[in-house]
Scaffold this active site. Structure first.
Site, short mmCIF file in Angstrom:
data_model
loop_
_atom_site.label_atom_id
_atom_site.label_comp_id
_atom_site.label_asym_id
_atom_site.label_seq_id
_atom_site.Cartn_x
_atom_site.Cartn_y
_atom_site.Cartn_z
N ASP A 90 19.91 32.57 57.24
CA ASP A 90 19.32 33.71 57.03
C ASP A 90 19.64 34.17 58.04
O ASP A 90 19.22 35.38 58.59
CB ASP A 90 18.12 32.87 57.22
CG ASP A 90 17.32 33.81 56.44
OD1 ASP A 90 18.13 35.07 55.90
OD2 ASP A 90 15.80 33.78 56.16
N GLU A 107 17.76 30.44 67.17
CA GLU A 107 16.92 31.52 67.19
C GLU A 107 17.36 32.48 68.81
O GLU A 107 16.83 32.09 69.47
CB GLU A 107 15.44 31.83 66.31
CG GLU A 107 14.34 32.71 66.40
CD GLU A 107 15.04 34.18 65.76
OE1 GLU A 107 15.14 35.27 65.97
OE2 GLU A 107 15.87 33.85 64.30
N CYS A 125 10.86 53.59 48.19
CA CYS A 125 10.34 53.06 46.96
C CYS A 125 12.01 54.77 45.90
O CYS A 125 12.09 55.03 46.34
CB CYS A 125 9.53 53.74 46.60
SG CYS A 125 8.15 52.17 47.14
N TYR A 152 19.41 31.35 62.51
CA TYR A 152 18.79 32.55 62.42
C TYR A 152 17.45 32.24 61.73
O TYR A 152 16.93 32.77 61.26
CB TYR A 152 19.34 33.95 61.47
CG TYR A 152 20.89 33.91 61.82
CD1 TYR A 152 20.98 35.07 62.95
CD2 TYR A 152 22.08 33.07 61.34
CE1 TYR A 152 23.05 35.51 62.63
CE2 TYR A 152 23.05 34.10 61.04
CZ TYR A 152 23.57 34.84 62.05
OH TYR A 152 24.61 35.04 62.75
N CYS A 210 8.07 60.55 50.73
CA CYS A 210 8.39 59.57 51.33
C CYS A 210 9.82 58.62 50.26
O CYS A 210 10.29 58.82 49.94
CB CYS A 210 7.84 58.51 50.72
SG CYS A 210 7.85 56.97 50.88
N CYS A 237 19.74 39.34 52.43
CA CYS A 237 18.71 40.37 51.93
C CYS A 237 19.45 41.73 51.59
O CYS A 237 19.45 42.67 51.36
CB CYS A 237 17.99 40.68 53.12
SG CYS A 237 17.88 41.50 54.76
N GLN A 247 8.25 37.02 55.75
CA GLN A 247 8.41 37.44 55.11
C GLN A 247 8.01 39.22 54.22
O GLN A 247 6.58 38.24 53.93
CB GLN A 247 9.02 36.15 53.05
CG GLN A 247 9.56 35.57 53.49
CD GLN A 247 11.86 36.64 53.10
OE1 GLN A 247 11.51 37.68 52.24
NE2 GLN A 247 12.37 35.81 53.61
#
Length: 432
Positions: free
Chosen positions: A363, A317, A120, A293, A117, A390, A264
């Protein structure tokens, strides 16, 4: 809309893939320097150096950079090259650790390993080490891209490293089993459980077979209900489990959302980010604030409290369903108005030509806002800009553009909103 993929982003395992450009360059895929052999499959003994953006560490071998996953800074490892296009760098997985870092711990997931995977990146590191690595990456991106020296500390969110991910995207393998994609690959690793997902989320789809051309979107909401949607490229999403109304709670409100609308993924992230926006925005009573955004209006709700009934908050948006949900959820705040469209187009419209916001909150998606949006904001000369991001590299690029426009980086907070992965959520305050 923090954490959502930009248009064209590929979804790998638990989230959008894509790494910022590094200082090393590679030949285009399919082209190879004739004087350099293909190292793919070769095993290298490496001394592992500093972490780099994207969930790996940097090593060097025979004059080339090797980006190594499943390693930690300071370790000595045997690594197998997984990707080599013949440029100045290649990619490898640590398949044996000969000298381990004191920060190394056993992975809680059996598929968080080379060739498995890709969701992570840091399950083999302690919680403190994960946050320290992310802080180093954020600081390095600001230094390299924006020419800013800033001490970065990544703050933990409540709940620990496991059982936090409330939104999961899964693919289906040829046998109809749901799973996650390999790192930088398309092969699906079937799973029946994911230790970082909210309990019951993956289990809701793991006990049956699905069409092989599907992706599955699973949402575990604050009311304890799990919603499952089938995603196909040729038709709208189809809800196959759950009530169809996602209930979330943040900023003292209950939000009723459509299953596919952005929110989130960490249960504590919405309030942590909104509290930071509240502290730094300082929109004046009776003033004008922009929420760019803006999604369903999480930050708009905070800004509306600050400007009050005599002020105004503009939310821009592009996702119509988010705007519809936002209008329904913030119907008690008439000072909030909405514009549907891409931010750069809306800001360039004649209707907004005379608007001068006191504060702007933005954002943007993973790729960042970019020059056109930053220039449009700076032309309106707001006193304060609060930038939520992010992706550290995209944030650094946008910060650099604001600095060029005469702004100063006055504050930065980073949150570990994606434990076990390389992703980190940042909020930057820019002031005149």
């Amino acid at each position: 809309m923090t954490g959502r993929p930009s248009p064209g982003d590929r979804v790998d395992a638990h989230g959008p893939a894509g790494e910022a450009a590094t200082s090393a360059s590679a030949s285009p895929a399919g082209e190879r320097r004739r004087d350099r052999p293909d190292w793919t499959g070769r095993r290298l003994e490496l001394e592992v150096g500093a972490p780099a953006h994207g969930g790996h560490c940097v090593a060097r071998f025979e004059g080339r950079v090797v980006f190594v996953r499943h390693a930690l800074p300071g370790e000595r490892v045997l690594a197998e090259v997984t990707e080599d296009h013949g440029g100045s760098f290649c990619r490898a997985d640590a398949v044996r650790v000969d000298a381990a870092s004191p920060d190394r711990v056993p992975q809680p997931c059996p598929v968080a390993r080379p060739g498995k995977c890709g969701g992570c990146d840091w399950q083999h590191a302690t919680a403190d080490a994960q946050r320290r690595i992310k802080a180093q990456v954020v600081a390095e991106q600001l230094r390299r891209i924006a020419d800013v020296e800033w001490p970065v500390a990544v703050e933990a969110l409540p709940g620990g490293l496991l059982d936090w991910r409330s939104r999961v995207r899964m693919a289906v393998d040829p046998a109809g089993r749901p799973g996650f994609r390999q790192h930088r690959g398309h092969a699906v690793v079937p799973v029946e459980h994911c230790p970082i997902a909210v309990p019951g989320a993956v289990e809701a789809v793991a006990d049956r077979r699905w069409r092989r051309d599907l992706e599955l979107e699973i949402v575990a909401d604050d009311a304890g209900e799990v919603h499952v949607s089938e995603l196909r490229p040729d038709r709208p999403a189809r809800l196959v489990a759950g009530g169809g109304v996602v209930v979330e709670r943040a900023v003292g409100r209950e939000w009723r959302l459509s299953p596919g609308v952005f929110w989130q993924v960490h249960p504590a992230a919405a309030d942590a980010l909104a509290d930071t926006v509240r502290e730094w925005a300082q929109a004046p009573a009776g003033g004008l604030a922009w929420d760019l955004y803006g999604g369903v209006g999480l930050f708009a709700a905070v800004l509306a409290e600050q400007v009050g009934a005599d002020g105004s908050v503009l939310v821009v948006e592009s996702a119509r369903r988010s705007v519809s949900d936002g209008i329904a959820n913030l119907g008690d705040l008439p000072q909030v108005r909405w514009e549907v469209g891409r931010v750069e187009r809306v800001l360039g419209s004649p209707e907004l030509a005379d608007e001068r916001p006191d504060v702007v909150v933005l954002d943007p998606p993973r790729k960042g806002a970019g020059r056109a949006v930053v220039d449009a904001i700076a032309d309106r000369d707001p006193e304060r800009v609060v930038h939520v991001a992010c992706d550290p590299a995209a944030l650094a690029r946008d910060v650099g553009l604001f600095l060029d426009q005469g702004y100063t980086l006055a504050g930065l907070r980073a949150f570990d909103a994606f434990p076990m992965t390389h992703h980190v959520e940042c909020v930057a305050l820019l002031t005149r």
